[in-house]
Design a protein around this motif. Structure first.
Motif, PDB file in Angstrom:
ATOM      1  N   PHE A  83     -57.009  59.110  -3.314  1.00 51.24           N
ATOM      2  CA  PHE A  83     -55.824  58.309  -3.613  1.00 51.24           C
ATOM      3  C   PHE A  83     -54.731  58.481  -2.562  1.00 51.24           C
ATOM      4  O   PHE A  83     -53.857  57.613  -2.438  1.00 51.24           O
ATOM      5  CB  PHE A  83     -55.348  58.602  -5.032  1.00 51.24           C
ATOM      6  CG  PHE A  83     -56.310  58.050  -6.037  1.00 51.24           C
ATOM      7  CD1 PHE A  83     -56.295  56.703  -6.340  1.00 51.24           C
ATOM      8  CD2 PHE A  83     -57.284  58.844  -6.610  1.00 51.24           C
ATOM      9  CE1 PHE A  83     -57.214  56.150  -7.225  1.00 51.24           C
ATOM     10  CE2 PHE A  83     -58.205  58.314  -7.493  1.00 51.24           C
ATOM     11  CZ  PHE A  83     -58.174  56.964  -7.801  1.00 51.24           C
ATOM     12  N   ARG A  86     -55.673  55.681  -0.419  1.00 50.92           N
ATOM     13  CA  ARG A  86     -55.273  54.416  -1.036  1.00 50.92           C
ATOM     14  C   ARG A  86     -53.775  54.170  -0.880  1.00 50.92           C
ATOM     15  O   ARG A  86     -53.337  53.050  -0.565  1.00 50.92           O
ATOM     16  CB  ARG A  86     -55.643  54.431  -2.516  1.00 50.92           C
ATOM     17  CG  ARG A  86     -55.159  53.210  -3.303  1.00 50.92           C
ATOM     18  CD  ARG A  86     -55.428  53.372  -4.783  1.00 50.92           C
ATOM     19  NE  ARG A  86     -54.819  52.305  -5.560  1.00 50.92           N
ATOM     20  CZ  ARG A  86     -55.430  51.190  -5.946  1.00 50.92           C
ATOM     21  NH1 ARG A  86     -56.697  51.003  -5.634  1.00 50.92           N
ATOM     22  NH2 ARG A  86     -54.789  50.267  -6.650  1.00 50.92           N
ATOM     23  N   LEU A  87     -52.982  55.219  -1.096  1.00 47.37           N
ATOM     24  CA  LEU A  87     -51.528  55.081  -1.084  1.00 47.37           C
ATOM     25  C   LEU A  87     -50.927  55.193   0.314  1.00 47.37           C
ATOM     26  O   LEU A  87     -49.776  54.818   0.531  1.00 47.37           O
ATOM     27  CB  LEU A  87     -50.900  56.141  -1.991  1.00 47.37           C
ATOM     28  CG  LEU A  87     -51.233  56.020  -3.481  1.00 47.37           C
ATOM     29  CD1 LEU A  87     -50.809  57.289  -4.219  1.00 47.37           C
ATOM     30  CD2 LEU A  87     -50.565  54.795  -4.082  1.00 47.37           C
ATOM     31  N   ALA A 136     -48.834  54.566 -13.149  1.00 49.92           N
ATOM     32  CA  ALA A 136     -48.687  53.510 -12.140  1.00 49.92           C
ATOM     33  C   ALA A 136     -47.260  53.450 -11.616  1.00 49.92           C
ATOM     34  O   ALA A 136     -47.026  53.324 -10.403  1.00 49.92           O
ATOM     35  CB  ALA A 136     -49.096  52.165 -12.735  1.00 49.92           C
ATOM     36  N   ASP A 141     -47.850  52.201  -7.809  1.00 53.63           N
ATOM     37  CA  ASP A 141     -49.066  51.462  -7.505  1.00 53.63           C
ATOM     38  C   ASP A 141     -49.594  50.849  -8.802  1.00 53.63           C
ATOM     39  O   ASP A 141     -50.249  51.538  -9.593  1.00 53.63           O
ATOM     40  CB  ASP A 141     -50.111  52.391  -6.893  1.00 53.63           C
ATOM     41  CG  ASP A 141     -51.402  51.670  -6.532  1.00 53.63           C
ATOM     42  OD1 ASP A 141     -51.579  50.504  -6.934  1.00 53.63           O
ATOM     43  OD2 ASP A 141     -52.251  52.282  -5.851  1.00 53.63           O
ATOM     44  N   ILE A 144     -53.376  51.421  -9.749  1.00 47.99           N
ATOM     45  CA  ILE A 144     -53.988  52.743  -9.708  1.00 47.99           C
ATOM     46  C   ILE A 144     -54.597  53.153 -11.045  1.00 47.99           C
ATOM     47  O   ILE A 144     -55.533  53.964 -11.083  1.00 47.99           O
ATOM     48  CB  ILE A 144     -52.980  53.804  -9.215  1.00 47.99           C
ATOM     49  CG1 ILE A 144     -53.741  55.006  -8.642  1.00 47.99           C
ATOM     50  CG2 ILE A 144     -52.019  54.224 -10.325  1.00 47.99           C
ATOM     51  CD1 ILE A 144     -52.884  55.944  -7.827  1.00 47.99           C
ATOM     52  N   ILE A 148     -58.292  54.768 -10.979  1.00 45.89           N
ATOM     53  CA  ILE A 148     -58.523  56.176 -11.310  1.00 45.89           C
ATOM     54  C   ILE A 148     -59.361  56.329 -12.584  1.00 45.89           C
ATOM     55  O   ILE A 148     -59.899  57.402 -12.858  1.00 45.89           O
ATOM     56  CB  ILE A 148     -57.190  56.934 -11.441  1.00 45.89           C
ATOM     57  CG1 ILE A 148     -57.400  58.441 -11.292  1.00 45.89           C
ATOM     58  CG2 ILE A 148     -56.497  56.621 -12.756  1.00 45.89           C
ATOM     59  CD1 ILE A 148     -56.124  59.235 -11.201  1.00 45.89           C
TER      60      ILE A 148
END
Length: 225
Positions: A83, A86-87, A136, A141, A144, A148
């Protein structure tokens, strides 16, 4: 409960990477609860954990968090690189709202009813953590929660069956596994799927499963949900 079972997880040392607690504060963003304790701060040194969780760890939403069956939230360190990519940023330990960040275990390893010894304390795994919109908003996000949750990497809740002191770096030792095939990831997936009544009945009967999950799967076994 005497003796120690073979350690589950990967070949690395299974240990606590970090311990976090949080205070109730205003929740950033709209469309959810006005207060949350998802923002956690790392604990330096030792901390005591009692039947309702770590000293100083607060709960804002008592309907979905806290209590004896959800006293402590665990998350795997292996979730972080996924993550962070991702972020596009580094995440501090506790970014997912967990109390204990552990290395060497994941949602695919840990099973309902596992007894985990950490320092002086002992925990019993009770249920998957179901992520919600608060996470989130906390991580800014909106997508997310789904990311997840499938495959499940949101962590797991545990009861405190032996109170005591825990320190970052403590080893995590599995001392009992009554349901080794019913991992956190598998049970979380079953909640989202259509399962046969016999399967729902089996899940409802798992040793250590949280009472709210037992009720849900009993309803499904009886064709009521």
């Amino acid at each position: 409960m005497e003796g120690v079972l073979e350690t589950i997880g990967d070949n690395r040392a299974v240990r606590v990477v970090s311990i976090q607690i949080g205070r109730v504060q205003a929740c950033a963003g709209a469309g959810g609860p006005s207060k949350t304790a998802i923002g956690k701060t790392r604990v330096e040194g030792s901390i005591h954990v009692g039947r309702l969780g770590f000293d100083g760890d607060e709960i804002a939403d008592h309907r979905h968090h806290g209590g004896p069956e959800r006293a402590v939230l665990f998350a795997s360190r292996s979730t972080y690189p996924i993550f962070e990519a991702r972020l596009g940023r580094t995440l501090a330990m506790g970014a997912f709202g967990e109390n204990l960040t552990v290395e060497g275990l994941s949602d695919a390893d840990v099973a309902i009813g596992d007894r985990l010894r950490v320092g002086e304390a002992e925990f019993e795994v009770s249920s998957p953590r179901i992520p919600c919109g608060t996470l989130a908003r906390h991580l800014a996000d909106p997508g997310i929660v789904n990311a997840i949750a499938a495959p499940h990497r949101a962590g797991w809740y545990a009861r405190v069956v032996r109170e005591g002191t825990v320190v970052g770096g403590d080893p995590v030792t599995t001392v009992a596994r009554p349901n080794p095939t019913w991992t956190i990831a598998r049970v979380a997936a079953a909640k989202q799927a259509v399962v046969e009544p016999d399967v729902a009945r089996t899940i409802a009967g798992l040793v250590g499963l949280g009472s709210d999950w037992v009720a849900k799967f009993r309803q499904r076994a009886d064709g009521k949900a």
